[in-house]
Motif scaffolding. Structure first.
Motif, PDB file in Angstrom:
ATOM      1  N   ALA A 195       0.872  -1.185   0.000  1.00  0.00           N
ATOM      2  CA  ALA A 195       0.000   0.000   0.000  1.00  0.00           C
ATOM      3  C   ALA A 195       0.904   1.229   0.000  1.00  0.00           C
ATOM      4  N   SER A 196       0.554   2.215  -0.798  1.00  0.00           N
ATOM      5  CA  SER A 196       1.395   3.423  -0.809  1.00  0.00           C
ATOM      6  C   SER A 196       1.273   4.175   0.510  1.00  0.00           C
ATOM      7  N   GLY A 197       0.136   3.996   1.190  1.00  0.00           N
ATOM      8  CA  GLY A 197      -0.129   4.795   2.398  1.00  0.00           C
ATOM      9  C   GLY A 197      -0.926   6.051   2.062  1.00  0.00           C
ATOM     10  N   GLY A 198      -1.044   6.336   0.759  1.00  0.00           N
ATOM     11  CA  GLY A 198      -1.877   7.460   0.324  1.00  0.00           C
ATOM     12  C   GLY A 198      -1.305   8.816   0.702  1.00  0.00           C
ATOM     13  N   PRO A 199      -2.054   9.874   0.433  1.00  0.00           N
ATOM     14  CA  PRO A 199      -1.547  11.228   0.659  1.00  0.00           C
ATOM     15  C   PRO A 199      -1.404  11.590   2.144  1.00  0.00           C
ATOM     16  N   PHE A 200      -2.034  10.817   3.035  1.00  0.00           N
ATOM     17  CA  PHE A 200      -2.036  11.169   4.463  1.00  0.00           C
ATOM     18  C   PHE A 200      -1.194  10.203   5.303  1.00  0.00           C
ATOM     19  N   ARG A 201      -0.274   9.524   4.651  1.00  0.00           N
ATOM     20  CA  ARG A 201       0.505   8.481   5.339  1.00  0.00           C
ATOM     21  C   ARG A 201       1.146   8.983   6.635  1.00  0.00           C
ATOM     22  N   THR A 202       1.601  10.229   6.623  1.00  0.00           N
ATOM     23  CA  THR A 202       2.329  10.736   7.797  1.00  0.00           C
ATOM     24  C   THR A 202       1.485  11.712   8.625  1.00  0.00           C
ATOM     25  N   TRP A 203       0.205  11.866   8.301  1.00  0.00           N
ATOM     26  CA  TRP A 203      -0.621  12.843   8.997  1.00  0.00           C
ATOM     27  C   TRP A 203      -1.052  12.328  10.379  1.00  0.00           C
ATOM     28  N   GLN A 215      -7.479  17.675  -0.720  1.00  0.00           N
ATOM     29  CA  GLN A 215      -6.226  17.076  -0.231  1.00  0.00           C
ATOM     30  C   GLN A 215      -6.258  15.561  -0.391  1.00  0.00           C
ATOM     31  N   ALA A 216      -7.416  14.964  -0.120  1.00  0.00           N
ATOM     32  CA  ALA A 216      -7.528  13.497  -0.178  1.00  0.00           C
ATOM     33  C   ALA A 216      -7.414  12.979  -1.615  1.00  0.00           C
ATOM     34  N   LEU A 217      -7.803  13.819  -2.575  1.00  0.00           N
ATOM     35  CA  LEU A 217      -7.778  13.375  -3.983  1.00  0.00           C
ATOM     36  C   LEU A 217      -6.369  13.402  -4.581  1.00  0.00           C
ATOM     37  N   LYS A 218      -5.437  14.046  -3.876  1.00  0.00           N
ATOM     38  CA  LYS A 218      -4.068  14.182  -4.431  1.00  0.00           C
ATOM     39  C   LYS A 218      -3.200  12.988  -4.056  1.00  0.00           C
ATOM     40  N   HIS A 219      -3.346  11.909  -4.799  1.00  0.00           N
ATOM     41  CA  HIS A 219      -2.529  10.730  -4.499  1.00  0.00           C
ATOM     42  C   HIS A 219      -1.084  10.984  -4.912  1.00  0.00           C
ATOM     43  N   PRO A 220      -0.122  10.569  -4.041  1.00  0.00           N
ATOM     44  CA  PRO A 220       1.275  10.878  -4.363  1.00  0.00           C
ATOM     45  C   PRO A 220       1.826  10.124  -5.577  1.00  0.00           C
ATOM     46  N   ASN A 221       1.332   8.903  -5.854  1.00  0.00           N
ATOM     47  CA  ASN A 221       1.963   8.089  -6.907  1.00  0.00           C
ATOM     48  C   ASN A 221       1.064   7.749  -8.086  1.00  0.00           C
ATOM     49  N   ASP A 231     -10.541   6.115  -1.319  1.00  0.00           N
ATOM     50  CA  ASP A 231     -10.291   4.824  -0.666  1.00  0.00           C
ATOM     51  C   ASP A 231      -8.808   4.656  -0.335  1.00  0.00           C
ATOM     52  N   SER A 232      -7.935   5.174  -1.181  1.00  0.00           N
ATOM     53  CA  SER A 232      -6.501   5.072  -0.901  1.00  0.00           C
ATOM     54  C   SER A 232      -6.133   5.960   0.273  1.00  0.00           C
ATOM     55  N   ALA A 233      -6.764   7.124   0.356  1.00  0.00           N
ATOM     56  CA  ALA A 233      -6.461   8.053   1.460  1.00  0.00           C
ATOM     57  C   ALA A 233      -6.917   7.482   2.804  1.00  0.00           C
TER      58      ALA A 233
END
Ligand code: NAD
Ligand code: MG
Length: 413
Positions: A195-203, A215-221, A231-233
């Motif tokens: 799993a990439s962890g999504g855009p909020f991995r470190t939040w 913010q949630a729609l901005k997937h890093p990869n 769903d990824s976020a």
């Protein structure tokens, strides 16, 4: 066991001799206007003579669908939304391409005889058309993971009964399919989805509570449709994928795991009892797993960025945090409960994601709504296994109603 044999017979291949089909591959694309649909059509356009497009479908974007149908010379274009029919028919007038609309037309389009159907509708809306595709016994390139989450047992029974060749498009499952190859499932100790962890991995939880749809729609990869991006976020995507893997690779829940891998280069790891671990890697571009599903057992030329590991530098892995991302535990509970719990999970999640995107609930309310909906469905006795598609659809509808009323209770506006 996944139904596609590692080396399927050459009588019904998507591609023959070298990378090229002797006769064009007859192909239908359900969800042709979406992210997966667009990536599929990009591959198709690069070798147009190798494909003969039968049906293309969309929800309501008639203009875009008509452009696709004309550019790719489809025989029929179908919109799910009947109110979009007029525009579609007008745009296709004089082209010789048929136009149709409505849920039954969608199912009929999926049932038109072809060599391969790409199932790329988002959500449980894809279930009936995808089952219609399975029933014709062709190759089904499955992106629509919600089909397997909502009706996994029933779906896989249909696959076996029809002899359809099911190939996963979801990148982790495509990776598992490749890493498993012809191996005996008994020899597998663990299938680990990344799993990439999504855009909020470190939040932090406080930051997550205030996260916005933008913010949630901005997937890093990955570049994906809105629903899977959310769903990824929340990491519900990985929960849905565990359930998807449970049905595709029946090794049992205990042998399915996940690990966070922020670079999205390794897509899945399969660990064997002799200590060997096989991983599949590629740049994060869905055209690679789509290409695999179209060409298997051969490999087609795909225009994706080649992996340069020296440039990537390091691949890192960490455990998923189920406190900040409770959707993972909620999905695991639904998988363990079995029966119709995954169908309720999926329906509630679709409603909660829609409510979050519409600004009606907060980010953390998504998983909370799904968890509450599962509890309420359990109290109402809705979690028993569904014997047929009609019952699945009825439970899906009821769960949506329950989730809507939970959203209304939570709603901030
Ligand atoms: P998307 O939102 O970009 O596209 C969805 C497609 O489905 C569109 O063509 C849309 O018109 C159609 N559609 C939407 N609602 C419909 C309805 N009610 N009836 C009929 N058609 C409808 O979605 P996507 O990102 O392409 O994802 C499609 C599926 O593939 C999802 O199940 C997703 O989980 C899965 N998937 C996507 C990716 C990705 O990178 N995008 C990766 C893995 C799996
Ligand atoms: Mg995936």
């Amino acid at each position: 066991m996944i139904v596609a044999a590692p080396h399927p017979p050459t009588s019904r291949p998507a591609a023959e001799e070298s990378t090229r089909a002797a006769s064009p591959c007859r192909l239908s694309i359900l969800g042709a206007t979406g992210s997966i649909g667009t990536s599929t059509l990009d591959l198709v356009a690069r070798d147009a003579d190798a494909y003969d497009i039968e049906a293309v479908t969309a929800n309501c974007d008639a203009g875009r669908l008509a452009d696709i149908a004309i550019r790719h010379r489809a025989r029929i274009a179908v919109v799910a939304d009947p109110t979009a029919y007029r525009e579609l028919a007008d745009r296709l007038a004089g082209t010789g391409i048929a136009a149709a609309a409505g849920p039954e037309a969608l199912v009929e389009a999926a049932a038109r005889p072809v060599d391969c159907v790409v199932a790329a509708i988002v959500g449980a809306a894809g279930l009936s058309p995808t089952i219609a595709a399975v029933r014709q016994g062709c190759r089904v390139a499955l992106a629509n993971k919600e089909c397997l989450v909502t009706a996994g047992d029933l779906f896989m029974r249909e696959v076996v009964a029809s002899g359809a060749e099911l190939l996963p498009v979801d990148s982790e499952h495509s990776a598992a399919f490749q890493a498993i190859g012809a191996s005996d499932l008994d020899a597998i100790e663990q299938i680990t989805l990344t799993a990439s962890g999504g855009p909020f991995r470190t939040w932090s939880l406080e930051q997550l509570a205030a996260a916005t749809p933008g913010q949630a729609l901005k997937h890093p990869n990955w570049s994906m449709g809105a629903k899977i991006s959310i769903d990824s976020a929340t990491m519900m995507n990985k929960g849905l994928e565990l359930i998807e893997a449970f049905h595709l690779f029946p090794v049992g829940v205990a042998r399915l795991g996940m690990v966070v891998h922020p670079q999205s280069i390794v897509h899945c790891l399969v660990s064997y009892r002799d200590g060997s671990v096989l991983a599949q890697m590629s740049s994060p571009d869905m055209r690679t797993p789509i290409a695999l599903a179209l060409a298997w057992p051969r490999r087609m030329q795909a225009p994706t960025e080649r992996l340069d590991l020296a440039r990537v530098g390091s691949l890192t892995f960490e455990a998923a945090d189920e406190v900040r991302f409770p959707a993972i535990a909620v999905a695991r509970q639904a998988l363990a409960a079995g029966g119709s719990a995954p169908a309720v999970l999926n329906a509630a999640n679709e409603i909660a994601v829609e409510a979050f995107l519409g600004g009606r609930i907060g980010f953390l309310d998504i998983a909370a709504t799904v968890a509450k909906c599962l509890e309420a469905a359990d109290r109402r006795g809705l979690l028993a296994p569904a014997p047929d598609l009609g019952t699945v659809l009825a439970i899906d509808g009821e769960a949506r109603q329950m989730a809507r009323s939970l959203v209304n209770q939570t709603s901030t506006t």
